[in-house]
Design an enzyme around this catalytic site. Structure first.
Site, PDB file in Angstrom:
ATOM      1  N   LYS A 205     -49.184   2.443 -30.609  1.00  0.00           N
ATOM      2  CA  LYS A 205     -50.248   3.263 -30.015  1.00  0.00           C
ATOM      3  C   LYS A 205     -49.916   4.756 -30.152  1.00  0.00           C
ATOM      4  CE  LYS A 205     -53.227   5.110 -27.198  1.00  0.00           C
ATOM      5  NZ  LYS A 205     -54.658   5.116 -27.282  1.00  0.00           N
ATOM      6  N   CYS A 259     -55.285  12.579 -24.778  1.00  0.00           N
ATOM      7  CA  CYS A 259     -54.455  11.692 -25.611  1.00  0.00           C
ATOM      8  C   CYS A 259     -53.646  12.438 -26.678  1.00  0.00           C
ATOM      9  CB  CYS A 259     -55.343  10.646 -26.264  1.00  0.00           C
ATOM     10  SG  CYS A 259     -56.398   9.817 -25.077  1.00  0.00           S
TER      11      CYS A 259
HETATM   12  N1  SAJ Z   1     -60.097  17.152 -33.551  1.00  0.00           N
HETATM   13  C1  SAJ Z   1     -59.923  18.138 -34.509  1.00  0.00           C
HETATM   14  N2  SAJ Z   1     -60.096  17.814 -35.813  1.00  0.00           N
HETATM   15  C2  SAJ Z   1     -60.452  16.554 -36.205  1.00  0.00           C
HETATM   16  C3  SAJ Z   1     -60.624  15.562 -35.223  1.00  0.00           C
HETATM   17  C4  SAJ Z   1     -60.432  15.899 -33.902  1.00  0.00           C
HETATM   18  O1  SAJ Z   1     -59.591  19.289 -34.199  1.00  0.00           O
HETATM   19  O2  SAJ Z   1     -60.625  16.346 -37.409  1.00  0.00           O
HETATM   20  C5  SAJ Z   1     -59.898  17.467 -32.132  1.00  0.00           C
HETATM   21  C6  SAJ Z   1     -61.104  17.196 -31.241  1.00  0.00           C
HETATM   22  O3  SAJ Z   1     -62.038  18.229 -31.301  1.00  0.00           O
HETATM   23  C7  SAJ Z   1     -60.444  17.034 -29.894  1.00  0.00           C
HETATM   24  C8  SAJ Z   1     -59.099  16.371 -30.243  1.00  0.00           C
HETATM   25  O4  SAJ Z   1     -58.898  16.611 -31.616  1.00  0.00           O
HETATM   26  O5  SAJ Z   1     -60.192  18.277 -29.291  1.00  0.00           O
HETATM   27  C9  SAJ Z   1     -59.050  14.884 -29.953  1.00  0.00           C
HETATM   28  O6  SAJ Z   1     -60.258  14.267 -30.353  1.00  0.00           O
HETATM   29  P1  SAJ Z   1     -60.324  12.877 -31.138  1.00  0.00           P
HETATM   30  O7  SAJ Z   1     -61.752  12.553 -31.337  1.00  0.00           O
HETATM   31  O8  SAJ Z   1     -59.487  12.930 -32.354  1.00  0.00           O
HETATM   32  O9  SAJ Z   1     -59.578  11.854 -30.204  1.00  0.00           O
HETATM   33  P2  SAJ Z   1     -59.693  11.450 -28.644  1.00  0.00           P
HETATM   34  O10 SAJ Z   1     -58.572  12.141 -27.927  1.00  0.00           O
HETATM   35  O11 SAJ Z   1     -61.053  11.599 -28.119  1.00  0.00           O
HETATM   36  O12 SAJ Z   1     -59.328   9.899 -28.785  1.00  0.00           O
HETATM   37  C10 SAJ Z   1     -58.103   9.508 -29.407  1.00  0.00           C
HETATM   38  C11 SAJ Z   1     -58.432   8.442 -30.446  1.00  0.00           C
HETATM   39  N3  SAJ Z   1     -57.268   8.139 -31.267  1.00  0.00           N
HETATM   40  C12 SAJ Z   1     -57.359   7.985 -32.589  1.00  0.00           C
HETATM   41  O13 SAJ Z   1     -58.386   8.139 -33.209  1.00  0.00           O
HETATM   42  C13 SAJ Z   1     -56.101   7.621 -33.301  1.00  0.00           C
HETATM   43  C14 SAJ Z   1     -58.933   7.185 -29.728  1.00  0.00           C
HETATM   44  O14 SAJ Z   1     -59.146   6.140 -30.659  1.00  0.00           O
HETATM   45  C15 SAJ Z   1     -57.878   6.763 -28.674  1.00  0.00           C
HETATM   46  O15 SAJ Z   1     -58.284   5.605 -27.979  1.00  0.00           O
HETATM   47  C16 SAJ Z   1     -57.720   7.885 -27.679  1.00  0.00           C
HETATM   48  O16 SAJ Z   1     -57.238   9.025 -28.395  1.00  0.00           O
HETATM   49  C17 SAJ Z   1     -56.732   7.457 -26.616  1.00  0.00           C
HETATM   50  O17 SAJ Z   1     -57.170   7.081 -25.527  1.00  0.00           O
HETATM   51  O18 SAJ Z   1     -55.525   7.408 -26.897  1.00  0.00           O
END
Ligand code: SAJ
Length: 432
Positions: A205, A259
């Site tokens: 994870k 996360c």
């Molecule tokens: N972000 C970027 N660039 C990107 C993608 C995201 O800057 O290309 C930023 C977003 O704007 C945000 C942050 O990253 O600020 C996190 O967003 P996210 O959509 O990547 O992830 P979370 O935190 O909403 O959810 C993540 C997910 N993990 C993965 O995709 C590996 C989700 O599947 C998990 O269940 C969740 O963490 C968790 O609970 O751990």
């Protein structure tokens, strides 16, 4: 069908309880927040998540879902409690896991199964949870089942992903794994991968989220370098990703949420071997200040300037502000004036006023943040920074901005505007 008690009715526990109830299980939702339980029993869901409200409503109506202020006996106990991060000690705070375990152990019967879903440092299920559960005399290997199965669902798309994502199940015994798989297979179409110990599942994870955080760190660094060459980072990344073995994520104002900014530190709790991962964290944390530098490139000294930040949720189309990059940017902007004044009062020189920062977010409510409506936020602004890719911001009216803003400058940190179209109307648009 089984009886299930879900401990912790937050972003993961509540949707999990609702989905299980929707698939015919008898689900009992429990939370230490008794007010939340009372509201949920009346069908009031405390946060926005697509499709969740209706599932809760259906569960309550069918009688499959109940919310109670007491724990109940059940064949399965699923623990979905928060595991906050202690910034100073760089350690997970496992208090909620400990107290959930202490509270549930007297309800535990032989042959029941306890599943931990909260994100935790490797080793937590066996070294922290198991000993507490065994204190009443039952033994995890022989008497009851114990497994770790991380939630991996994306806020904003939770319900669909609960049904579709693969799952990892790491149990301390064969029956632990078998029983956990049996429950999850009733609602997920994804594959269920077994690993033979919980620590492995906990580790998997964490490296999933660390991969994403580190990849975004690379994207953010690429964005900074691209600016030095006057290259559009997003166009460059898009074309680079056409290669079959390249998959760079998107730059932005920083990485928010509960996360990605935290899980890499959980990975490092018992290891000193984090290097690249820590560096990527630093790069991601540097983004709000990088945006301030970009603002200064256009506006010079930011004192007395009005900067409107659009988006204080941690990402697009959610209402969650945990570790929000937009809020960090606001704080850093305000700090600029303060830090400057502390230096000049020591060394002499002119004082600087902090910029006037306004915040707008159509998805977030709450008085503490002093949010403004869009018109008030952008009125007379010298610049707008788009800090979350909410759908509403994709259709911002050029006419309105033209009419209300003082200077037509937009820092689009999420790359959601059509740059050429805006430039044709006389706006300066800087994409991160
Ligand atoms: N972000 C970027 N660039 C990107 C993608 C995201 O800057 O290309 C930023 C977003 O704007 C945000 C942050 O990253 O600020 C996190 O967003 P996210 O959509 O990547 O992830 P979370 O935190 O909403 O959810 C993540 C997910 N993990 C993965 O995709 C590996 C989700 O599947 C998990 O269940 C969740 O963490 C968790 O609970 O751990």
């Amino acid at each position: 069908m089984s009886t299930v008690c879900v401990h912790g009715l937050g972003y993961i526990g509540l949707p999990t309880a609702a989905v299980l109830a929707n698939h015919g299980h008898q689900v009992h939702g429990y939370d230490i927040d008794t007010e939340k339980v009372t509201r949920l029993a009346k069908g009031k869901v405390p946060f926005d998540e697509l499709g969740l409200g209706i599932l809760v409503e259906e569960g309550l109506e069918s009688g499959n879902l109940t919310f109670e202020k007491e724990i109940s006996e059940a064949e399965y106990h699923i623990i979905c409690v928060p595991t906050p991060f202690n910034q100073e000690r760089k350690k997970a705070n496992l208090e909620a896991v400990r107290s959930a375990a202490s509270a549930l152990r007297s309800y535990l019967r032989p042959k029941d199964t306890v599943i931990l879903e909260s994100t935790v440092p490797p080793g937590t299920t066996e070294n922290v949870l198991q000993p507490i559960l065994e204190e009443e005399g039952l033994n995890a290997k022989d008497d009851f089942g114990l497994a770790y199965s991380p939630e991996t669902v994306l806020p904003g798309n939770l319900i669909q992903e609960l049904h579709e994502n693969d799952r990892i199940v790491g149990g301390i015994s064969e029956p632990s794994i078998k029983n956990t798989k049996r429950l999850y297979s009733t609602f997920t179409q994804g594959e269920i991968h077994e690993v033979n110990n919980p620590t492995m599942a906990e580790f998997i994870k964490l490296i999933q989220n660390t991969f994403r955080d580190t990849n975004i760190g690379l994207a953010n660094e690429i964005a900074k370098i691209a600016h030095d060459y006057d290259v559009d980072s997003r166009d460059a990344i898009q074309l680079a990703n056409e290669h079959p073995r390249v998959d760079i994520l998107q730059p932005g104002p920083g990485v928010g949420g509960h996360c990605l900014p935290i899980d890499p530190w959980f990975l490092g709790q018992e290891s000193n071997n984090l290097d690249l991962i820590e560096k990527a964290r630093d790069v991601n944390n540097s983004m709000p200040n990088y945006i301030i530098n970009v603002l200064e490139e256009y506006l010079g000294d930011l004192s007395k300037k009005k900067i409107a930040i659009l988006g204080v949720a941690y990402k697009g189309n959610v209402d969650d502000i945990r570790e929000s990059p937009g809020l960090t940017l606001a704080r850093e902007l305000q700090k600029r004036g303060k830090d400057h004044n502390e230096t000049v009062s020591a060394n002499g020189g002119g004082k600087m006023e902090s910029p006037n920062v306004t915040l707008h977010d159509p998805n977030v409510t709450g008085k503490v943040l002093q949010l403004s409506d869009l018109d008030t936020a952008i009125y007379n602004a010298n610049a707008i920074v788009i800090a979350a890719d909410h759908n509403q911001f994709k259709s911002l009216s050029r006419q309105k901005l033209d009419h209300l803003m003082n200077e037509k400058l937009i820092i689009d940190s999420k790359g959601i505007l059509n740059k050429e179209e805006w430039q044709e109307e006389g706006f300066q648009v800087h994409c991160i």
